[in-house]
Design an enzyme around this catalytic site. Structure first.
Site, PDB file in Angstrom:
ATOM      1  N   LYS A  57       5.156  11.357  -4.928  1.00  9.18           N
ATOM      2  CA  LYS A  57       3.815  11.882  -5.190  1.00  9.18           C
ATOM      3  C   LYS A  57       3.895  13.371  -5.516  1.00  9.18           C
ATOM      4  O   LYS A  57       4.453  14.163  -4.744  1.00  9.18           O
ATOM      5  CB  LYS A  57       2.957  11.643  -3.945  1.00  9.18           C
ATOM      6  CG  LYS A  57       1.467  11.846  -4.114  1.00  9.18           C
ATOM      7  CD  LYS A  57       0.764  11.416  -2.821  1.00  9.18           C
ATOM      8  CE  LYS A  57      -0.744  11.441  -2.953  1.00  9.18           C
ATOM      9  NZ  LYS A  57      -1.400  10.970  -1.714  1.00  9.18           N
ATOM     10  N   ALA A  81      -4.728   5.271  -0.089  1.00  8.07           N
ATOM     11  CA  ALA A  81      -5.300   5.289   1.256  1.00  8.07           C
ATOM     12  C   ALA A  81      -6.796   5.536   1.176  1.00  8.07           C
ATOM     13  O   ALA A  81      -7.430   5.846   2.183  1.00  8.07           O
ATOM     14  CB  ALA A  81      -4.632   6.379   2.095  1.00  8.07           C
ATOM     15  N   PRO A 141       0.793  -1.235   0.000  1.00  6.19           N
ATOM     16  CA  PRO A 141       0.000   0.000   0.000  1.00  6.19           C
ATOM     17  C   PRO A 141       0.826   1.287   0.000  1.00  6.19           C
ATOM     18  O   PRO A 141       2.036   1.297   0.231  1.00  6.19           O
ATOM     19  CB  PRO A 141      -0.815  -0.113   1.307  1.00  6.19           C
ATOM     20  CG  PRO A 141      -0.820  -1.559   1.654  1.00  6.19           C
ATOM     21  CD  PRO A 141       0.495  -2.079   1.172  1.00  6.19           C
ATOM     22  N   GLU A 142       0.119   2.381  -0.223  1.00  8.52           N
ATOM     23  CA  GLU A 142       0.682   3.716  -0.089  1.00  8.52           C
ATOM     24  C   GLU A 142       1.249   3.903   1.325  1.00  8.52           C
ATOM     25  O   GLU A 142       0.622   3.528   2.318  1.00  8.52           O
ATOM     26  CB  GLU A 142      -0.409   4.766  -0.332  1.00  8.52           C
ATOM     27  CG  GLU A 142       0.054   6.200  -0.138  1.00  8.52           C
ATOM     28  CD  GLU A 142      -1.060   7.220  -0.294  1.00  8.52           C
ATOM     29  OE1 GLU A 142      -0.735   8.403  -0.499  1.00  8.52           O
ATOM     30  OE2 GLU A 142      -2.254   6.836  -0.224  1.00  8.52           O
ATOM     31  N   ALA A 143       2.463   4.474   1.385  1.00  5.13           N
ATOM     32  CA  ALA A 143       3.087   4.832   2.663  1.00  5.13           C
ATOM     33  C   ALA A 143       3.228   3.644   3.609  1.00  5.13           C
ATOM     34  O   ALA A 143       3.299   3.830   4.832  1.00  5.13           O
ATOM     35  CB  ALA A 143       2.302   5.958   3.343  1.00  5.13           C
TER      36      ALA A 143
END
Length: 414
Positions: A158, A221, A45-47
């Site tokens: 990003k 997210a 996932p993101e982050a």
């Protein structure tokens, strides 16, 4: 006969753990499980490394910041990943390891890059993961591509943090939107990551379509109902496979730095956690309430709409008499569970989409740990879809419409 263009893809629905080392261990365990299942490429996932700062306010309002918020940011900053890049982004010099290495050190950064490269090499799985990247005095929401044979093939930051993310994340350069090419089992992949709400930026999408991407990576997210139709649209527009990975986490399992600390001891420079009573008051009044609630009826779980006329505004209120008094009592219990931390602050929703917008792997909801969706795909389907739609080529009317991106070559990679 042409060789088969089939690969096995996986999205990991993983949550960030309390420390970077623990999260890296979890990433390694998930990757090894994916390798045992024959997975060729996995998306996290993101982050995921460093952590998505969900629920964090960092003590900030317009015109004011608090000492407690600065301490919370310090803890978040320290948990971020140092990949050895420069604040401006060194591009190919970072990828090719041409940047100077500090004296008496084997590598730049904190060793996370080397850990990921070693894991990819040992498992044979191509890794793509979201990271919160620390460089200089700033944080970037990034995605890194790690090949089992060649190590890191690229990294991007990003370009447009969304909403309150802008408080803690700097803007990345559009030059990092360059697609990455590789070959896995004879299948040529041109892949690129659009992070979270970058997927809602039409011109950014077109910059990736123009590079003839056949694998679109969407770490996010966003657990809203509108996310699935968005990634379906991207698959259909781009005639590409779309992988979307998102964390699923209960409030009680947020990283240590995430829960807001309302008091700050100036002498010790430490945050004081809220008491249970304070948490209860804040949880019931300050956060956005869910529109549905799940209750147990015998062996079955029922998902019901939350009726504001029947549900107490806080756990201290008394439910109003109604024909649904039993349900209201159960809803009150659900609110109490939320206060105790069992509420999902993100329900997940990881999925895989085909190159005509079809859902290949349905969204995975409320699976907090060990969520892994696996899908076999045929990349010839991307070319089959170009019969009637190629939005950056035959369907683009390039004589009338043109896109240029500062610092980015949007021609397809060689």
């Amino acid at each position: 006969m042409p060789s088969p263009q089939r690969l096995r893809l996986a999205c990991s629905q993983s949550r960030t753990l309390s420390t970077l080392s623990a999260t890296l261990d979890a990433l390694a365990s998930t990757t090894r499980a994916a390798a045992a299942a024959g997975v060729d490429l996995i998306l996290f996932p993101e982050a995921y490394l460093g952590g998505y700062p969900r629920t964090c306010s960092f003590g900030s309002t317009i015109g004011a910041r608090s000492d407690a918020g600065r301490e919370q940011f310090l803890r978040y900053f320290r948990d971020a990943v140092d990949l050895g890049d420069t604040p401006r982004g060194a591009g190919e010099d970072w990828v090719k390891r041409r940047l100077p290495v500090p004296a008496e050190k084997e590598y730049r950064g904190d060793g996370t890059r080397e850990f990921l490269e070693r894991l990819a090499r040992e498992t044979g799985v191509f890794l793509v993961t979201g990271v919160v990247e620390r460089s200089g005095g700033s944080l970037y929401c990034s995605a890194v591509y790690v090949c089992p044979r060649l190590g890191c093939l690229g990294k991007r930051r990003k370009v447009m943090p969304t909403g309150s993310e802008r408080l803690v994340w700097a803007q990345g350069s559009a030059s990092t939107l360059r697609a990455v090419t590789t070959t896995i089992k004879g299948v040529t992949l041109t892949m690129a990551a659009a992070i979270c709400w970058e997927n809602l930026m039409p011109l950014l999408r077109h910059s990736l379509y123009s590079q003839n991407v056949n694998l679109w990576l969407a770490p996010t997210a966003d657990a809203r109902d509108t996310w699935l139709p968005l990634v379906q649209t991207i698959g259909n527009e781009g005639r590409c496979f779309v992988m979307s990975a998102i964390s699923c986490v209960r409030r009680k399992n947020l990283p240590d730095w995430a829960p807001d600390g309302t008091t700050y001891d100036v002498a010790s420079k430490e945050l004081a956690p809220k008491t249970s009573a304070t948490n209860a008051t804040t949880s019931s009044s300050d956060r956005r309430r869910r529109s549905t609630v799940t209750i147990k009826e015998g062996e079955h779980e029922l998902v019901l709409p939350r009726d504001e006329s029947e549900v107490p505004a806080t756990s201290d209120d008394v439910a109003k008499p109604s024909g649904a008094a039993t349900v209201a009592q159960k809803l009150g219990s659900a609110i109490a569970d939320d206060i105790d931390g069992d509420e999902f602050v993100c329900r997940g929703g990881s999925c895989i989409i085909g190159p005509r917008g079809q859902i290949l792997a349905e969204p995975l909801w409320e699976v907090e740990d060990g969520g892994l969706i696996v899908q076999d795909v045929d990349f010839d389907d991307c070319d089959r879809g170009r019969l009637d739609l190629d939005v950056a080529g035959s369907y683009s009317r390039s004589d009338a419409f043109k896109l240029t991106v500062e610092g980015l070559n949007i021609d397809p990679p060689a």
